[in-house]
Design an enzyme around this catalytic site. Structure first.
Site, PDB file in Angstrom:
ATOM      1  NE  ARG A  47      35.262  12.998  -8.298  1.00  0.00           N
ATOM      2  CZ  ARG A  47      35.814  13.858  -7.447  1.00  0.00           C
ATOM      3  NH1 ARG A  47      36.363  14.970  -7.903  1.00  0.00           N
ATOM      4  NH2 ARG A  47      35.827  13.626  -6.159  1.00  0.00           N
ATOM      5  CE  LYS A 146      19.536  22.606 -23.237  1.00  0.00           C
ATOM      6  NZ  LYS A 146      19.289  21.193 -23.483  1.00  0.00           N
ATOM      7  CG  HIS A 176      23.327  21.002 -29.933  1.00  0.00           C
ATOM      8  ND1 HIS A 176      22.482  20.887 -28.862  1.00  0.00           N
ATOM      9  CD2 HIS A 176      22.729  20.322 -30.933  1.00  0.00           C
ATOM     10  CE1 HIS A 176      21.440  20.154 -29.200  1.00  0.00           C
ATOM     11  NE2 HIS A 176      21.554  19.807 -30.461  1.00  0.00           N
ATOM     12  CE  LYS A 180      20.571  21.078 -34.315  1.00  0.00           C
ATOM     13  NZ  LYS A 180      20.674  19.643 -34.507  1.00  0.00           N
ATOM     14  CD  GLU A 214      13.873  16.227 -29.210  1.00  0.00           C
ATOM     15  OE1 GLU A 214      14.907  15.555 -29.262  1.00  0.00           O
ATOM     16  OE2 GLU A 214      13.463  16.754 -28.172  1.00  0.00           O
ATOM     17  CG  ASP A 233      15.675  19.524 -22.780  1.00  0.00           C
ATOM     18  OD1 ASP A 233      16.879  19.530 -22.447  1.00  0.00           O
ATOM     19  OD2 ASP A 233      15.207  18.753 -23.640  1.00  0.00           O
ATOM     20  CG  HIS A 238      18.197  23.870 -28.298  1.00  0.00           C
ATOM     21  ND1 HIS A 238      19.493  24.213 -28.038  1.00  0.00           N
ATOM     22  CD2 HIS A 238      18.035  22.621 -27.767  1.00  0.00           C
ATOM     23  CE1 HIS A 238      20.100  23.224 -27.388  1.00  0.00           C
ATOM     24  NE2 HIS A 238      19.226  22.250 -27.213  1.00  0.00           N
ATOM     25  CE  LYS A 334      13.042  15.192 -24.710  1.00  0.00           C
ATOM     26  NZ  LYS A 334      14.055  15.313 -25.777  1.00  0.00           N
TER      27      LYS A 334
HETATM   28  C1  BG6 Z   1      19.222  18.772 -26.261  1.00  0.00           C
HETATM   29  C2  BG6 Z   1      18.073  18.439 -25.352  1.00  0.00           C
HETATM   30  O1  BG6 Z   1      19.803  19.993 -25.888  1.00  0.00           O
HETATM   31  O2  BG6 Z   1      18.743  18.859 -27.599  1.00  0.00           O
HETATM   32  C3  BG6 Z   1      17.442  17.136 -25.772  1.00  0.00           C
HETATM   33  O3  BG6 Z   1      18.557  18.338 -24.023  1.00  0.00           O
HETATM   34  C4  BG6 Z   1      17.039  17.177 -27.221  1.00  0.00           C
HETATM   35  O4  BG6 Z   1      16.299  16.846 -24.955  1.00  0.00           O
HETATM   36  C5  BG6 Z   1      18.209  17.649 -28.090  1.00  0.00           C
HETATM   37  O5  BG6 Z   1      16.661  15.872 -27.607  1.00  0.00           O
HETATM   38  C6  BG6 Z   1      17.752  17.895 -29.518  1.00  0.00           C
HETATM   39  O6  BG6 Z   1      18.870  18.152 -30.316  1.00  0.00           O
HETATM   40  P1  BG6 Z   1      18.865  17.766 -31.849  1.00  0.00           P
HETATM   41  O7  BG6 Z   1      20.173  18.303 -32.350  1.00  0.00           O
HETATM   42  O8  BG6 Z   1      18.773  16.264 -31.922  1.00  0.00           O
HETATM   43  O9  BG6 Z   1      17.685  18.433 -32.469  1.00  0.00           O
END
Ligand code: BG6
Length: 478
Positions: A47, A146, A176, A180, A214, A233, A238, A334
């Site tokens: 922007r 995502k 993502h 990996k 995490e 999330d 994932h 988390k």
């Molecule tokens: C993201 C989530 O897509 O993936 C996050 O939004 C999360 O909340 C993250 O922490 C975890 O990714 P990675 O690669 O660190 O395991």
């Protein structure tokens, strides 16, 4: 998949955090490693009104922070990074694209990467379509981060908007986790090693666990996370992606659609999940690695009395010939004690027990533990006789670690961006896959359980620990 062709990589959200931390460093690395510096150009769109020089200074700083060599970065930035503002509409961006392509003799191949908040996806996709940026003299690709929708209905609506302007063959939906190295290696581990694949079914497998833990908390993402929660999330995308790769049938070929067809079949074979098979948790204050951390409710930006879940555990069944009756346990959270992504495939115990200690069987089920991060690797756990005079059994590991064999692994974003540039859709989520994943979980999202508290630094709430007990199992950790 085609080979490399010169391309303009347009990042919408060019001044954002994802661009700074992941995208620019990954593109710079790919360009350098493959010698594509003068043929892989970036147009950052934002922007703010600024010129190329202003953006290049910011980009150089971001790339420096990511540890890229200053000389390489400077040369690439000064020749191949450009900036345009879309504050006055998309035509300005379209004009700038044509100008860059003419000046640098680029053939009109473009990838549009939406590194922007999901609430503006539709608006931007419509904007691109309206000024004709969905077509070009070369190829045009659309990359979407995502979360893709927040329900089955919203995912369908977003797919409709995407398909109004772009063909599915142009669309790259990013998860993502699929970038990996260890996640991709699941296909090789399963389908290049007949030994494991012949055991990978209900005759020998007792249960499968997928844990994505995490140790981090909310960080600064309350605005997004308090609305999303752990299910949207992590589980819907994932964790479910990992599940499909663990459970899928061998594809007929190793191409994008053959693999994605098999993944969709897994999703469609999953039996409706029972409400009692899902546990939600929310972290309270606690201690992680000697640091006292606040509870979720006390994190800045979280709504008062929020019932957003920060941990989810669930059990599901896949109703097909391979997996009928085998429980799959999925878990994420988390503020768990550590960062750990692990798949545990437990095998059945022998049908007759020859080794008893004090009247009960001393045999432990064998297992394969696939650690996706950190310390990526494989462990096969099996029983041996402990070397003393009694017939006592001990479980020991056969261990393989990537770092020992190959050194550092490439980052997920570098892998995915290279695939976008090369036109390989295998690691991207197809529209029917996204909708099948939402459809699977919609009943839980419509009527979610109330989260139970768990102390930060533990593996989730008490009911989560008990979930596998009902089917004679346990989590590997916690
Ligand atoms: C993201 C989530 O897509 O993936 C996050 O939004 C999360 O909340 C993250 O922490 C975890 O990714 P990675 O690669 O660190 O395991």
């Amino acid at each position: 998949m085609s080979g490399f062709q010169p391309i303009l990589f347009v990042i919408v959200g060019g001044g954002g955090d994802l661009t700074r931390r992941k995208l620019l460093p990954a593109i710079a690395r790919i360009a350098e490693e493959n010698g594509w510096q003068d043929r892989l150009h970036v147009l950052a769109v934002g922007r703010a009104e600024q010129d190329d020089a202003g953006y290049r200074a910011w980009a150089r700083q971001s790339l420096g922070l990511a540890g890229l060599a200053p000389e390489t970065v400077k040369a690439w930035c000064d020749s191949s990074i450009h900036y345009a503002s879309n504050a006055a509409g998309w035509q300005t961006v379209a004009d700038k694209i044509e100008q860059i392509e003419a000046e640098h003799d680029l053939p009109g191949n473009r990838a549009f990467y939406l590194a922007i908040p999901p609430r503006v996806f539709s608006q931007v996709i419509d904007g691109l379509g309206e000024v004709g940026l969905n077509r070009s003299p070369g190829f045009t690709r659309l990359v979407i981060e995502k979360p893709f929708g927040r329900s089955l209905e919203s995912a369908r609506e977003l797919n409709q908007i995407v398909h109004a302007h772009f063909d599915e063959r142009q669309v790259y939906r990013i998860d993502h986790y699929l970038g990996k190295e260890t996640v991709q290696n699941l296909l090789v581990f399963r389908f290049a090693n007949a030994l494991f694949e012949s055991a990978w079914n209900r005759s020998l497998v007792k249960s499968v666990e997928i844990t994505v833990g995490e140790h981090l908390g909310l960080e600064t993402r309350a605005g997004y996370y308090d609305q999303a929660g752990a299910f949207r999330d992590m589980i819907q995308n994932h964790v479910t992606q990992v599940l499909t790769l663990v459970a899928m049938e061998p594809p007929v070929k190793l191409d994008a659609d053959s693999i994605r067809d098999e993944k969709v079949k897994v999703l469609r074979s999953i039996v409706a999940i029972l409400p009692g098979d899902v546990v939600y948790g929310q972290y309270a204050g606690g201690v992680i690695e000697d640091e006292t951390v606040p509870g979720y409710q006390d994190e800045p930006g979280v709504a008062e009395g929020s019932t957003t879940e920060t941990a989810v555990s669930l059990r599901l069944y896949i109703d097909n010939w391979r997996w009928q009756g085998v429980p799959f346990y999925l878990r994420t959270g988390k503020r768990f004690p550590e960062r750990l992504t692990q798949i545990v495939v437990r095998f059945r115990e022998p049908p007759v027990c020859l080794f008893e200690v004090n009247g009960s069987c001393d045999v432990h089920s064998d297992a394969i533990i696939i650690t996706l991060q950190p310390n990526e690797g494989f462990e096969l756990l099996f029983d041996v006789k402990a070397p003393d005079e009694d017939m006592r059994l001990q479980t020991v590991p056969l261990d393989f670690r990537y770092a020992e064999a190959f050194g550092e692994l490439p980052g997920a974003y570098a892998t995915l961006i290279e695939d976008i540039v090369l036109g390989d859709q295998t690691l991207f989520v197809r529209s029917d896959e996204v909708e099948a994943a939402w459809s699977l979980y919609q009943s839980i999202l419509d009527d979610p359980p109330i989260p139970e508290q768990y102390a930060a630094g533990t593996w989730g709430p008490p009911s989560s620990h008990k979930l596998p007990h009902a089917t004679g199992d346990r989590w590997l950790q916690g």
